[in-house]
Design an enzyme around this catalytic site. Structure first.
Site, PDB file in Angstrom:
ATOM      1  N   LYS A  70       1.103   4.196  -2.950  1.00  0.00           N
ATOM      2  CA  LYS A  70       0.751   5.600  -2.760  1.00  0.00           C
ATOM      3  C   LYS A  70       1.924   6.524  -3.072  1.00  0.00           C
ATOM      4  CE  LYS A  70      -3.552   5.147  -1.750  1.00  0.00           C
ATOM      5  NZ  LYS A  70      -4.594   5.669  -2.679  1.00  0.00           N
ATOM      6  N   TYR A  84       0.826  -1.208   0.000  1.00  0.00           N
ATOM      7  CA  TYR A  84       0.000   0.000   0.000  1.00  0.00           C
ATOM      8  C   TYR A  84       0.861   1.260   0.000  1.00  0.00           C
ATOM      9  CZ  TYR A  84      -3.242   3.591   1.660  1.00  0.00           C
ATOM     10  OH  TYR A  84      -3.973   4.743   1.786  1.00  0.00           O
TER      11      TYR A  84
END
Length: 264
Positions: A172, A168
């Site tokens: 990002k 994750y």
């Protein structure tokens, strides 16, 4: 005694009057807050979802109930062609125009690196990065052909790494860098591209599920509170509006001041 001035028969224009926006992952949480704020400022909003159809319909109905315009569109953003169809459907609904895209859809599973498989890594990257790439590419083509160009805003994160969040966090970080690169390449087309990096955003049940984390956050935040979906929505409104007409390639941090606190 001087009488008070008569109120203007025409209220001040809202920041996004006349705009047509597509918000991905708008069925709940941050996406809901973004879609509602864009609509409140005058944008017609295409509410995207993959599986949360009922939630997306509720968002659209809420917008319509306030006098706005909204539609619900479904697509799997891990599929490049589906991304292109989604953008095309949004533009068709908007009368051939799409002036703002907010790439909000994302997934955040937990898996520690030693146990993570390549398939699990790809599942996060395909949604959080590849979907952003494909939707942005398709939207930029539409915006290039219309007067006034348009704006693209990616929803990133202040998270720079945490246990079980490697895929994750990496995705990002990639989104922020994509926005910077896209700003350079799509700028001559009249398309501004930015990102918004939220901190911890409150949601139903969060305090009960993670009480110690919420307490730590509130202690660390100079503002003393968690974020709200509309805080992220406000940032997206600003970046899509004329107020940010000279802002592109920028990552706007919306975290209540947490990243300003020294870590030592």
């Amino acid at each position: 005694m001087t009488p008070p001035p008569h109120p203007s028969p025409h209220p001040s224009p809202r920041l996004l009057d006349g705009q047509v926006a597509l918000v991905t992952g708008a069925g709940g949480g941050i996406g809901r807050g973004i879609a509602l704020r864009l609509a409140e400022e005058g944008a017609a909003v295409a509410v995207h979802c993959r599986t949360a159809v009922e939630s997306a319909r509720e968002v659209a109905e809420r917008i319509r109930g306030r006098g706005g315009s909204a539609t619900v569109l479904r697509a799997d953003l891990t599929d490049e062609e589906a991304c292109r169809r989604l953008v095309g459907e949004a533009a068709d609904w908007g009368g051939g125009r799409l002036t703002a895209l907010v790439n909000n859809a994302g997934v955040q599973p937990l898996r520690e690196l030693p146990d993570m498989t390549a398939a699990e890594w790809r599942a996060v990257v395909d949604t959080n990065v590849t979907g952003v790439f494909a939707c942005t590419q398709a939207a930029a083509e539409v915006m290039r052909a219309q007067d006034g160009g348009g704006t693209v805003t990616h929803i990133a994160s202040i998270e720079a790494g945490a246990p079980a969040h490697a895929h994750y966090s990496a995705s990002k970080a990639a989104v922020v860098m994509h926005a910077r690169s896209a700003a350079l390449e799509y700028g001559p087309w009249g398309v501004r591209v930015n990102s918004v990096s939220p901190g911890l955003i409150d949601r139903e049940g969060l305090t009960d599920a993670w009480p110690e984390g919420v307490r730590r956050w509130r202690r660390a935040a100079p503002t003393g509170r968690l974020g709200r979906p509309e805080d992220v929505g406000d940032a997206c409104v600003f970046l899509a509006s004329r107020l940010a007409s000279w802002a592109t390639g920028h990552d706007l941090v919306v975290d209540g001041g947490v990243t300003a606190r020294p870590s030592w």
